[in-house]
Scaffold this motif. Structure first.
Motif, mmCIF file in Angstrom:
data_model
loop_
_atom_site.group_PDB
_atom_site.id
_atom_site.type_symbol
_atom_site.label_atom_id
_atom_site.label_comp_id
_atom_site.label_asym_id
_atom_site.label_seq_id
_atom_site.Cartn_x
_atom_site.Cartn_y
_atom_site.Cartn_z
ATOM 1 N N ILE A 131 -1.991 66.950 86.785
ATOM 2 C CA ILE A 131 -1.150 65.805 87.141
ATOM 3 C C ILE A 131 -1.142 64.754 86.034
ATOM 4 O O ILE A 131 -0.097 64.217 85.657
ATOM 5 C CB ILE A 131 -1.624 65.185 88.474
ATOM 6 C CG1 ILE A 131 -1.336 66.157 89.621
ATOM 7 C CG2 ILE A 131 -0.931 63.844 88.726
ATOM 8 C CD1 ILE A 131 -1.933 65.733 90.935
ATOM 9 N N ILE A 132 -2.337 64.449 85.500
ATOM 10 C CA ILE A 132 -2.423 63.356 84.528
ATOM 11 C C ILE A 132 -2.085 63.802 83.107
ATOM 12 O O ILE A 132 -1.835 62.963 82.236
ATOM 13 C CB ILE A 132 -3.826 62.709 84.544
ATOM 14 C CG1 ILE A 132 -4.897 63.714 84.089
ATOM 15 C CG2 ILE A 132 -4.153 62.181 85.928
ATOM 16 C CD1 ILE A 132 -6.292 63.115 84.026
ATOM 17 N N SER A 133 -2.082 65.091 82.870
ATOM 18 C CA SER A 133 -1.771 65.586 81.524
ATOM 19 C C SER A 133 -0.275 65.489 81.260
ATOM 20 O O SER A 133 0.554 65.736 82.137
ATOM 21 C CB SER A 133 -2.223 67.038 81.371
ATOM 22 O OG SER A 133 -1.769 67.574 80.150
ATOM 23 N N ARG A 134 0.094 65.145 80.056
ATOM 24 C CA ARG A 134 1.505 65.087 79.678
ATOM 25 C C ARG A 134 1.971 66.367 78.983
ATOM 26 O O ARG A 134 3.116 66.461 78.566
ATOM 27 C CB ARG A 134 1.730 63.890 78.748
ATOM 28 C CG ARG A 134 1.461 62.551 79.415
ATOM 29 C CD ARG A 134 1.831 61.403 78.502
ATOM 30 N NE ARG A 134 1.634 60.104 79.155
ATOM 31 C CZ ARG A 134 1.926 58.936 78.605
ATOM 32 N NH1 ARG A 134 2.435 58.887 77.373
ATOM 33 N NH2 ARG A 134 1.722 57.808 79.253
ATOM 34 N N GLY A 137 2.363 72.593 78.865
ATOM 35 C CA GLY A 137 1.835 73.869 78.405
ATOM 36 C C GLY A 137 0.432 74.143 78.898
ATOM 37 O O GLY A 137 -0.010 75.296 78.940
ATOM 38 N N LEU A 138 -0.288 73.088 79.304
ATOM 39 C CA LEU A 138 -1.650 73.265 79.819
ATOM 40 C C LEU A 138 -1.664 73.865 81.222
ATOM 41 O O LEU A 138 -2.691 74.384 81.657
ATOM 42 C CB LEU A 138 -2.394 71.922 79.830
ATOM 43 C CG LEU A 138 -2.775 71.332 78.472
ATOM 44 C CD1 LEU A 138 -3.420 69.961 78.666
ATOM 45 C CD2 LEU A 138 -3.739 72.257 77.740
ATOM 46 N N ASP A 139 -0.553 73.764 81.933
ATOM 47 C CA ASP A 139 -0.534 74.212 83.327
ATOM 48 C C ASP A 139 -0.884 75.685 83.470
ATOM 49 O O ASP A 139 -1.527 76.086 84.432
ATOM 50 C CB ASP A 139 0.839 73.945 83.947
ATOM 51 C CG ASP A 139 1.056 72.471 84.239
ATOM 52 O OD1 ASP A 139 0.070 71.713 84.192
ATOM 53 O OD2 ASP A 139 2.215 72.076 84.506
#
Length: 216
Positions: A131-134, A137-139
């Motif tokens: 949620i907090i990552s912008r 691609g990390l998902d």
């Protein structure tokens, strides 16, 4: 001869459909790929091995060409399935042997630490990070711990519902049923995602071309 229970039938159906889908893809690749088909009797093993390698190649290329959302969903499904299977095998081993290699009952302050506790923590941390990552691609990577946390938690869903340790009782079947249902649901979502993506590519590109032609 003992008749299978509903849960056993559900598990058998899930395993059977998975095996059938895998086998169908394998035969499709064998028929259309590099391996000779039909094959001479003395070359069956060689051709079968080549078809298996090409099937893996197809899966890898398909994964690499997929969208972030599709890969995240697939990672979530695989992580859930592997973790759910591993935790059931480990709990059976612990119950039978007390300790089994590195596996054993964990206690803190005299209390047994159920695996839904680390499961909730893992899922919460992975979900919050997503949620907090912008970086979307990390998902696809965060889906792995999130799926593992889901599996650890839902494996003891019956305990959470009954507020009692019913893991090995008849009431504990609820956990198994929820796990199998979740696997089926995630699998259906993964398939639907691929179908919808192909439909979007076909329909939307056609609409765009028609619009461009009308504008010209």
């Amino acid at each position: 001869m003992r008749r299978p229970t509903g849960t056993e039938a559900l598990a058998g159906a899930a395993a059977g459909f998975t095996a059938a889908a895998t086998g169908f893809e394998y035969l499709n690749v064998w028929r259309r790929g590099r391996a000779p088909f039909p094959v001479e009797p003395d070359r069956v093993l060689e051709a079968g091995a080549e078809a298996a390698r090409e099937t893996v190649e197809v899966a890898v290329v398909g994964y690499q060409s997929g969208s972030v959302r599709e890969n995240a969903l697939l990672n979530l499904l695989l992580s859930y399935v592997v973790t759910a299977g591993a935790v059931r095998l480990s709990t059976h081993a612990i119950r039978r042997h007390g300790t089994f290699g590195p596996l054993r009952d964990r206690k803190l302050g005299g209390r047994h630490i159920h695996h839904f506790i680390p499961g909730i923590a893992i899922a919460f941390v992975a979900g919050a990070a997503s949620i907090i990552s912008r970086d979307e691609g990390l998902d696809r990577f965060l889906a792995l711990p999130f799926g593992a946390g889901m599996a650890l938690t839902l494996d003891e869903a019956a305990l959470l519902v009954e507020l009692d340790d019913v893991y090995w009782s008849e009431g504990g079947v609820l956990s198994v049923q929820l796990s199998l249902g979740t696997i089926a649901g995630l699998g259906a979502l993964a398939v639907a995602s691929r179908v919808v993506r192909r439909g979007e590519a076909e329909v939307l590109s056609t609409d765009a071309e028609a619009g461009a032609g009308a504008g010209g």
